[in-house]
Design a protein around this motif. Structure first.
Motif, PDB file in Angstrom:
ATOM      1  N   ALA A 157       0.969  -0.948   0.042  1.00 28.42           N
ATOM      2  CA  ALA A 157      -0.032  -0.051   0.007  1.00 28.42           C
ATOM      3  C   ALA A 157       0.745   1.346   0.113  1.00 28.42           C
ATOM      4  O   ALA A 157       1.085   2.025   1.058  1.00 28.42           O
ATOM      5  CB  ALA A 157      -0.830   0.014   1.044  1.00 28.42           C
ATOM      6  N   ILE A 158       1.699   1.234  -1.344  1.00 27.43           N
ATOM      7  CA  ILE A 158       2.677   2.453  -1.096  1.00 27.43           C
ATOM      8  C   ILE A 158       1.713   3.863  -1.315  1.00 27.43           C
ATOM      9  O   ILE A 158       2.291   4.949  -0.698  1.00 27.43           O
ATOM     10  CB  ILE A 158       3.544   2.326  -2.498  1.00 27.43           C
ATOM     11  CG1 ILE A 158       4.331   0.966  -2.597  1.00 27.43           C
ATOM     12  CG2 ILE A 158       4.638   3.512  -2.572  1.00 27.43           C
ATOM     13  CD1 ILE A 158       5.226   0.636  -1.353  1.00 27.43           C
ATOM     14  N   GLY A 159       0.555   3.719  -2.035  1.00 26.31           N
ATOM     15  CA  GLY A 159      -0.125   4.961  -2.355  1.00 26.31           C
ATOM     16  C   GLY A 159       0.493   5.685  -3.405  1.00 26.31           C
ATOM     17  O   GLY A 159       0.374   6.960  -3.298  1.00 26.31           O
ATOM     18  N   LEU A 160       1.093   5.145  -4.464  1.00 27.17           N
ATOM     19  CA  LEU A 160       1.399   5.939  -5.595  1.00 27.17           C
ATOM     20  C   LEU A 160       2.372   7.116  -5.457  1.00 27.17           C
ATOM     21  O   LEU A 160       2.283   8.091  -5.872  1.00 27.17           O
ATOM     22  CB  LEU A 160       0.200   6.235  -6.459  1.00 27.17           C
ATOM     23  CG  LEU A 160      -0.405   5.179  -7.152  1.00 27.17           C
ATOM     24  CD1 LEU A 160      -1.775   5.448  -7.866  1.00 27.17           C
ATOM     25  CD2 LEU A 160       0.406   4.534  -8.184  1.00 27.17           C
ATOM     26  N   GLN A 161       3.369   6.937  -4.251  1.00 32.26           N
ATOM     27  CA  GLN A 161       4.113   8.037  -4.031  1.00 32.26           C
ATOM     28  C   GLN A 161       4.946   8.452  -5.377  1.00 32.26           C
ATOM     29  O   GLN A 161       5.591   7.212  -6.043  1.00 32.26           O
ATOM     30  CB  GLN A 161       5.357   7.662  -3.013  1.00 32.26           C
ATOM     31  CG  GLN A 161       6.282   8.521  -2.652  1.00 32.26           C
ATOM     32  CD  GLN A 161       7.245   8.298  -1.877  1.00 32.26           C
ATOM     33  OE1 GLN A 161       7.058   7.482  -0.739  1.00 32.26           O
ATOM     34  NE2 GLN A 161       8.757   8.487  -2.213  1.00 32.26           N
ATOM     35  N   ASN A 162       5.184   9.446  -5.945  1.00 34.26           N
ATOM     36  CA  ASN A 162       5.826   9.691  -6.945  1.00 34.26           C
ATOM     37  C   ASN A 162       6.203  11.145  -6.771  1.00 34.26           C
ATOM     38  O   ASN A 162       5.773  12.063  -6.363  1.00 34.26           O
ATOM     39  CB  ASN A 162       5.188   9.482  -8.268  1.00 34.26           C
ATOM     40  CG  ASN A 162       4.084  10.541  -8.493  1.00 34.26           C
ATOM     41  OD1 ASN A 162       4.079  11.474  -9.246  1.00 34.26           O
ATOM     42  ND2 ASN A 162       2.762  10.213  -7.799  1.00 34.26           N
ATOM     43  N   PRO A 163       7.349  11.697  -7.676  1.00 31.03           N
ATOM     44  CA  PRO A 163       7.890  13.022  -7.744  1.00 31.03           C
ATOM     45  C   PRO A 163       7.285  14.088  -8.544  1.00 31.03           C
ATOM     46  O   PRO A 163       7.605  15.120  -8.473  1.00 31.03           O
ATOM     47  CB  PRO A 163       9.070  12.817  -8.108  1.00 31.03           C
ATOM     48  CG  PRO A 163       9.204  11.596  -8.976  1.00 31.03           C
ATOM     49  CD  PRO A 163       8.183  10.659  -8.691  1.00 31.03           C
ATOM     50  N   VAL A 169      16.478  -2.183  -2.501  1.00 26.65           N
ATOM     51  CA  VAL A 169      17.288  -1.448  -3.450  1.00 26.65           C
ATOM     52  C   VAL A 169      16.863   0.170  -3.704  1.00 26.65           C
ATOM     53  O   VAL A 169      17.353   0.513  -4.843  1.00 26.65           O
ATOM     54  CB  VAL A 169      17.744  -2.203  -4.657  1.00 26.65           C
ATOM     55  CG1 VAL A 169      18.442  -3.607  -4.281  1.00 26.65           C
ATOM     56  CG2 VAL A 169      16.578  -2.570  -5.671  1.00 26.65           C
ATOM     57  N   GLY A 170      15.708   0.485  -3.210  1.00 33.20           N
ATOM     58  CA  GLY A 170      15.165   1.916  -3.371  1.00 33.20           C
ATOM     59  C   GLY A 170      14.009   1.981  -4.562  1.00 33.20           C
ATOM     60  O   GLY A 170      13.902   2.875  -5.088  1.00 33.20           O
ATOM     61  N   ALA A 171      13.639   0.657  -5.009  1.00 28.36           N
ATOM     62  CA  ALA A 171      12.837   0.800  -6.040  1.00 28.36           C
ATOM     63  C   ALA A 171      11.250   0.660  -5.710  1.00 28.36           C
ATOM     64  O   ALA A 171      10.429   1.527  -6.298  1.00 28.36           O
ATOM     65  CB  ALA A 171      12.993  -0.485  -7.103  1.00 28.36           C
ATOM     66  N   CYS A 172      10.758  -0.099  -4.638  1.00 31.16           N
ATOM     67  CA  CYS A 172       9.401  -0.148  -4.419  1.00 31.16           C
ATOM     68  C   CYS A 172       8.730   1.018  -3.633  1.00 31.16           C
ATOM     69  O   CYS A 172       7.776   0.899  -3.436  1.00 31.16           O
ATOM     70  CB  CYS A 172       9.307  -1.592  -3.760  1.00 31.16           C
ATOM     71  SG  CYS A 172       9.950  -1.656  -2.201  1.00 31.16           S
ATOM     72  N   LEU A 173       9.566   1.871  -2.842  1.00 26.73           N
ATOM     73  CA  LEU A 173       9.318   2.659  -2.015  1.00 26.73           C
ATOM     74  C   LEU A 173       8.261   2.199  -0.970  1.00 26.73           C
ATOM     75  O   LEU A 173       7.671   2.929  -0.265  1.00 26.73           O
ATOM     76  CB  LEU A 173       8.487   3.788  -2.877  1.00 26.73           C
ATOM     77  CG  LEU A 173       9.149   4.433  -4.089  1.00 26.73           C
ATOM     78  CD1 LEU A 173       8.035   5.395  -4.810  1.00 26.73           C
ATOM     79  CD2 LEU A 173      10.550   4.955  -3.647  1.00 26.73           C
ATOM     80  N   GLY A 174       8.795   1.106  -0.309  1.00 28.03           N
ATOM     81  CA  GLY A 174       7.946   0.308   0.792  1.00 28.03           C
ATOM     82  C   GLY A 174       8.574   0.862   2.186  1.00 28.03           C
ATOM     83  O   GLY A 174       7.903   1.257   3.044  1.00 28.03           O
ATOM     84  N   CYS A 175       9.748   1.194   2.047  1.00 28.26           N
ATOM     85  CA  CYS A 175      10.495   1.545   3.498  1.00 28.26           C
ATOM     86  C   CYS A 175      11.139   2.892   3.633  1.00 28.26           C
ATOM     87  O   CYS A 175      11.934   3.218   3.561  1.00 28.26           O
ATOM     88  CB  CYS A 175      11.666   0.829   3.734  1.00 28.26           C
ATOM     89  SG  CYS A 175      13.193   0.929   2.320  1.00 28.26           S
TER      90      CYS A 175
END
Lengths: 302, 256
Positions: free
Chosen positions: A69-75, B218-224
């Motif tokens: 459930a990342i929630g589409l974090q994007n820049p 490795v920084g791709a999934c943005l989970g952490c």
């Protein structure tokens, strides 16, 4: 032997792509994978402005898969155009940009910006993310809403558009037909299945968002079934995905009717797996004397 | 250069109840920095995601890594069954590591709490500073304490009061009236929050190592991600990736 596949007039060197959200814009995995060997990189969803995404924990493991459930974090599209597109242009691979938004205007704004960039091969319109409260899936669970957004986006898109469908519907073929009728050039399926996990020791939800999208090998049979049904229901090409971890899985989707496939959660398990799948498909074609990859599309015997 | 490969277990022992101490023969040892971590994969295919585990020590020849970890679930339980000669799938080396060069000539606290103690060992080994090592445990099972003794004066706090100061690492600082110019720490979130406040009160720099559930490592999934006080250079929002921008952050940069 020819591994090329063509979707809506765009030819890719092979059918292996990366599922949106699991591969960033390729930068992080370029250390493991020769991006030149992939059919296309499908980027993480990008919106008109930066999105912060959901609170943590955002990911949880479940049996045979995971929830996110990342929630589409994007820049946001500005940074994406300045940083991610130039990065991807260094490689000889297709570029498919996943587009997300909260309103129709948001989607259109991103699609118009991407129209300026001829290196972008196709646009994948995310109307199926289960983890954001506004937009996204709200457009993807009702056929008339999907029809409207598809038609609106199509008006402004310079590149062919792929509508990414949610499996969290009663009948995915109804959604597929609506997208096709509204002018979609291709379909991606499936997005993640909405799931939940509870930590019984802490008596809390495993994800801060409570629910999350399930992916991984455990969902593969559902995805194969949906690709098969959808391929029967529409004429536009399909990018199949959901739990693909090796070349046999990829071929299963192609035989079910997919013209290309995407690898998602398995990138996290084996960062080399996209390249291994390209090699594995080639080996399969050699073993069974398949001259053209396209001969395998929908070729399951009835 | 990050790499996933199959390495070999050299030895494993139980260091304390539920805490295991494993040496792994791997080329990744050449590039390992204190505060970095590796991802370890299970053989059980139903458990897909790698387990991030901090690097505790690197051997002198730089041919092996030591990890000391707690059994937290089925994955780490599987790892604890591995014996010398078994294969182990790892990805590394990951993360930024502690900025140990900033400590040169300074008087520092190296603080570890519970399963946050292990990365402090390699840091203590490599750091050129006046080191005060402050470690907190639940009880008298002081895993890694003897190793740490070789690299500085060690102060112990235990929750049950069986050894050293009764309480946590902050209680030990107060009880021993310790002072420092800089702090390096790894441990549970309440401890890291207390250190962040302490460092702000004292006007000193603190570098803290964070953890979070990870998927790719490795920084791709943005989970952490962790909330940051400034807009992050990569995300362009107030989120930094613990796996790649961290796991070590300057305490004042993160909103914990």
């Amino acid at each position: 032997m020819n591994m090329q596949t063509t979707l809506a007039g765009v030819t890719f060197k092979n059918p292996v792509m990366t599922a949106s959200g699991t591969f960033g814009s390729g930068m992080e995995y370029a250390e493991f994978v020769d991006l030149n060997k992939l059919g296309a990189v499908v980027t993480k969803g990008v919106a008109n402005v930066p999105w912060p995404g959901n609170p943590t924990p955002r990911v949880a493991e479940v049996y045979g898969g995971m929830l996110n459930a990342i929630g589409l974090q994007n820049p946001g599209i500005d940074v994406f155009m300045e940083r991610d597109i130039p990065f991807l242009k260094q490689y000889d691979t297709g570029i498919i940009v996943n587009v997300c938004g909260k309103t129709v205007e948001d989607y259109v704004a991103v699609v118009e910006r991407l129209g300026e960039e001829s290196a972008v091969s196709m646009l994948e319109i995310n109307v199926s993310c289960p983890n954001v409260k506004e937009g996204a899936i709200a457009f993807g669970q009702k056929a008339d809403a999907l029809f409207d957004i598809t038609r609106e986006v199509k008006k402004y898109a310079k590149q062919p558009i792929i509508m990414k469908l949610s499996p969290n519907v009663t009948d995915i073929t109804e959604m597929a037909r609506a997208a096709e009728a509204a002018g979609a050039d291709a379909l991606s399926l499936i997005n993640t299945l909405t799931g939940m996990k509870i930590d019984v020791h802490k008596r809390t939800f495993a994800l801060a968002n409570k629910t999350g999208g399930m992916s991984g090998p455990a969902i593969k049979p559902i995805a194969v079934r949906m690709v098969y049904q959808t391929a029967k229901a529409v004429k536009i090409p399909i990018i199949g995905m959901g739990g693909i971890s090796n070349a046999e899985d990829a071929i299963e989707f192609i035989l079910a009717g997919a013209s290309a496939i995407s690898v998602g959660a398995m990138n996290f398990v084996n960062p080399y797996c996209t390249m291994e799948i390209v090699q594995g498909i080639e080996d399969y074609m050699r073993r069974y004397n398949v001259e053209n990859l396209t001969d395998l599309i929908g070729a399951v015997q009835e | 250069m990050k790499e996933k490969h199959t390495a070999r277990v050299l030895s494993q022992k139980e260091a304390a109840p539920m805490i295991f101490d494993m040496w792994i023969e791997t080329e990744l040892a050449k590039q390992a920095l204190p505060g970095q971590f590796i991802c370890v994969y299970t053989k059980d295919k139903s458990a897909l995601l790698p387990r991030p585990i901090s690097i505790c020590e690197v051997n002198e020849d730089k041919t092996a890594l030591r990890i000391v970890y707690r059994i937290a679930g089925q994955g780490t339980k599987e790892f604890s069954s591995y014996q010398a000669g078994d294969s182990i799938a790892i990805l590394g080396t990951l993360g930024n590591g502690f900025p140990k060069d900033k400590a040169v000539g300074k008087k520092v606290f190296l603080m570890g709490g519970g399963i946050g103690v292990p990365p402090i060992l390699q840091l203590a080994k490599e750091m050129d500073a006046e080191k005060q090592i402050i470690v907190g445990y639940r009880d008298g099972n002081l895993f890694l304490k003897e190793d740490l003794d070789k690299y500085g004066r060690v102060y112990v706090a235990t929750e049950d009061g069986s050894v050293g100061t009764k309480g946590n690492v902050m209680d030990a600082i107060a009880a021993e009236a310790l002072e420092a110019d800089m702090i390096f720490a790894c441990g549970p979130m309440p401890m890291l929050r207390a250190i962040k406040r302490y460092a702000e009160d004292k006007g000193i720099d603190a570098y803290i190592s964070l953890e979070e559930h990870m998927a790719c490592g490795v920084g791709a999934c943005l989970g952490c991600v962790v909330k940051t006080s400034e807009v992050d250079h990569h995300s362009h929002v107030h989120n930094a990736r613990i796996c790649t921008d961290g796991p070590v952050f300057e305490a004042k940069e993160v909103d914990i």
